[in-house]
Design an enzyme around this catalytic site. Structure first.
Site, mmCIF file in Angstrom:
data_model
loop_
_atom_site.group_PDB
_atom_site.id
_atom_site.type_symbol
_atom_site.label_atom_id
_atom_site.label_comp_id
_atom_site.label_asym_id
_atom_site.label_seq_id
_atom_site.Cartn_x
_atom_site.Cartn_y
_atom_site.Cartn_z
ATOM 1 N N GLU A 181 0.822 -1.208 0.000
ATOM 2 C CA GLU A 181 0.000 0.000 0.000
ATOM 3 C C GLU A 181 0.862 1.268 0.000
ATOM 4 O OE1 GLU A 181 -3.078 0.182 -0.498
ATOM 5 O OE2 GLU A 181 -4.018 -1.696 0.126
ATOM 6 N N ASP A 321 -5.110 -9.367 -8.085
ATOM 7 C CA ASP A 321 -5.332 -8.491 -9.231
ATOM 8 C C ASP A 321 -4.106 -7.838 -9.850
ATOM 9 O OD1 ASP A 321 -5.074 -7.006 -6.889
ATOM 10 O OD2 ASP A 321 -7.072 -6.123 -6.989
ATOM 11 N N GLU A 461 -17.176 -15.792 -31.387
ATOM 12 C CA GLU A 461 -18.450 -15.913 -30.697
ATOM 13 C C GLU A 461 -18.588 -17.277 -30.033
ATOM 14 O OE1 GLU A 461 -21.127 -14.065 -29.845
ATOM 15 O OE2 GLU A 461 -19.869 -12.387 -30.402
ATOM 16 N N GLU A 501 -12.366 0.535 -10.205
ATOM 17 C CA GLU A 501 -11.988 -0.457 -11.206
ATOM 18 C C GLU A 501 -12.915 -0.497 -12.424
ATOM 19 O OE1 GLU A 501 -10.174 -1.156 -7.426
ATOM 20 O OE2 GLU A 501 -12.318 -1.156 -7.930
#
Length: 627
Positions: A181, A321, A461, A501
């Protein structure tokens, strides 16, 4: 007269001996106290000089990994060529009005912080007081520097820099900090603001902090100790964890690399390179080859194999992440000169694509074709015969759309660009599904069945086939049908914490594809967030997105009640990330172009070195001209 002369001689001799002893002790001591005397201008040096602390486990100087040498490569163009589109006057006017609305929200948030929590880590927006959650150095202060500059809030920026220049990293409100952090919020914030403006005092503070955080690698195996206890760090007794989040271990590289580029000191890059090499060695040796478990063991005292990655839970969400986010971004920051990061990115994205991504089973609510959306879930893998998709959707995982799209452009993978857009639109769809217009922190959704055969590379697809709504499946999977919007079957955490996000990926998707409908999507998201979170003087996290603003809040058991919707929290990333991305998507595309800057995981743009400009890549940013 002779006695006085002798006494003077004795005093002088005593002072000389004391000074000599002090010098010897100072040279050998780990702790170096420095008086609070300005160095240059408003700069105030911290009272402990981490640069002079001797490492207990020094790196082998003969094996230092230095920044790649050579001229940065000419990387592929990332941003859409907006010059080929002629925007109408009404379109330009609308985007400027939207941008101004975001700027006013940022200004309101900053003014409240300045008035009630100046110098503290964050504002409590309802109690209107400060709170220290990241060692008390002023997380919101430093985290917001580049946002203030980008938005043209020059007076606020100058005052914030003056305050930042006096931060004493040795004066804290806690016995420890998070290496992760502190790196992304503080170090990233300082480096970004320096890259944008060139204020030397910010680089001085970044070097001070970088030298402190470098001590986090002074461990027996040189893996980072995320739990950074200040006293233990000074003594060289930090230890890496047996159960560290992969994000904490893998999300230090951008900031340490940029610091190495700006200072020319290779020690910062060498430190994070050890982590990169360890991740590279273990990438194919996990229960889901190509990815690492959410938690890894970084404590192994084996120089060649310091990491063990034998866990069973895999995700692009919390605690994992940004480890994946940084691979492609490191490739960019290093000018394409280290192919290791391309390999790490491509392998991990291939695994995520094959196992974590899914198409939700959409209800029959759409008059035309249902939206083309994907979401990212979690996977349980035992390394043998079980690879089980768990369709849990995390707001934190919404960054993945931007990651896929950016990597797709960078590495010539158009299928990844499409996946990135589908993921970005998936989170935007989840926003609009809930009464508040905002998606929850953590939820579960009913997925379409996995394809029974391998997809054809010629028909994208087929890779994530659509499926028709099945009400029986919905009722069977949902313990409380009707409580949440279809196709959500559960909401583990209904809160919204002012997170960025979802808009981050919408912003990147817009800058890469140029599709204008993404601007309208972003505006609907912003207005929903503003309506649900605005207080009299700031903005606050809310406890339940399944309740529209103004409606009665249910209690923990779903009964009607008066429980507060708000959480009295405004983390630093609200200004640093969320509002910055909203502001940039409505700005002119050349403001913080994705071809000129790479964002760290706290949305701090770092300058990309370019051919002919050297590693620093310095040019600065004139927001008065570009905003």
């Amino acid at each position: 007269m002779a006695i006085l002369t002798a006494r003077r001689f004795q005093r002088l001799a005593l002072l000389t001996v004391v000074a000599l002893v002090f010098y010897i002790l100072l040279d050998q001591a780990d702790y170096v106290a420095i008086p609070l005397v300005p160095k240059t201008g408003q700069y105030v040096q911290s009272t402990y000089d981490w640069a002079r602390r001797r490492m207990k486990y020094p790196f082998d100087e003969s094996k230092l990994i230095k920044l790649p040498e050579g001229i940065p490569l000419e990387l592929p163009r990332i941003q859409y060529d907006f010059s080929q589109d002629e925007a109408s006057e009404s379109h330009i006017k609308t985007q400027k009005e939207r941008q101004e609305a975001v700027k006013q929200a940022a200004k309101k948030s900053w003014n409240a912080y300045r008035k009630y929590a100046w110098g503290r880590d964050e504002l409590l927006p309802e109690k209107l007081t400060g709170k220290d959650t990241f060692a008390g150095w002023g997380a919101t202060l430093v985290d917001s520097l580049d946002t203030l500059w980008i938005m043209g809030l020059k007076d606020e920026y100058k005052e914030a820099v003056q305050k930042t220049a006096t931060i004493n990293w040795d004066k804290t409100t806690s016995s420890h900090c998070s290496l992760f952090e502190t790196t992304i919020r503080y170090l990233g914030g300082l480096l970004s603001a320096y890259d944008l403006n060139g204020d030397q005092v910010l680089l001085d503070k970044a070097v001070e902090l970088g030298d402190m955080l470098y001590a986090g690698f002074d461990t027996p195996n040189h893996m980072p100790a995320n739990s950074f206890n200040f006293r233990e760090a000074k003594a060289g007794s930090l230890r890496p964890s047996m159960g560290e989040s992969s994000a904490a271990a893998g999300t230090l590289s951008l900031e340490f690399t940029r610091l190495a580029q700006l200072t020319g000191d290779p020690k910062y890059f060498n430190a994070i390179s050890g982590v990169t090499r360890a991740l590279e060695k273990t990438q194919d040796d996990t229960n889901l080859p190509g990815m690492w478990p959410v938690f890894i063991d970084v404590s192994r005292n084996e120089p060649e194999n310091p990491i063990s990655a034998k866990g069973s839970s895999f995700s692009l969400g919390a605690s994992a992440d940004s480890a994946y986010e940084y691979f492609s971004k490191m490739y960019v920051l290093l000018g394409g000169l280290d192919p290791t990061y391309k390999k790490l990115h491509m392998k991990s994205m291939a695994t995520a694509r094959n196992h974590l991504l899914f198409r939700p089973m959409l209800p029959d609510l759409y008059p035309a074709t249902p939206p083309d959306v994907l979401l990212s879930g979690n996977v349980y893998a035992n390394g043998q015969d079980i690879v089980d998709l768990q369709p849990q959707v995390q707001h934190l995982g919404c960054f993945a759309g931007g990651m896929f799209a950016l990597g797709g452009k960078l590495f010539h993978e158009p299928a990844h660009v499409k996946i990135g857009e589908q993921l970005a639109r998936g989170c935007a769809w989840a926003y609009e599904a809930f009464p508040s217009g905002i998606m929850p922190e953590v939820s579960e959704i009913i997925p379409c069945p996995a394809p029974s055969s391998a997809p054809s590379s010629k028909d994208e697809e087929e890779e994530f086939p659509r499926c028709k709504w099945d009400d029986a499946t919905y009722k069977e999977a949902n313990t409380a049908p009707g409580r949440y919007p279809k196709p959500f079957r559960a909401v583990q955490d209904p809160s919204y914490l002012l997170r960025p996000e979802a808009i981050e990926s919408i912003f990147i998707a817009y800058r890469i594809t140029g599709k204008k409908d993404l601007l309208d999507i972003a505006w609907r998201m912003f207005t929903a967030v503003q309506k649900a979170t605005e207080t009299n003087e700031a903005y606050t996290a809310i406890s339940d997105v399944n309740v529209a603003p103004g409606e009665e809040q249910a209690d923990a058991h779903g009964r009607g009640g008066t429980r507060s919707r708000t959480k009295n929290s405004m983390e630093s990333f609200w200004i640093a990330e969320t509002l910055k991305y909203y502001y940039l998507i409505f700005s002119e595309p050349d403001l913080i172009s994705l071809d000129d800057y790479v964002f760290n995981t706290e949305a701090h743009p770092l300058k990309i070195p370019k051919p002919g400009k050297g590693a620093e890549g310095k040019e600065g940013l004139d927001t008065e001209k570009e905003a």
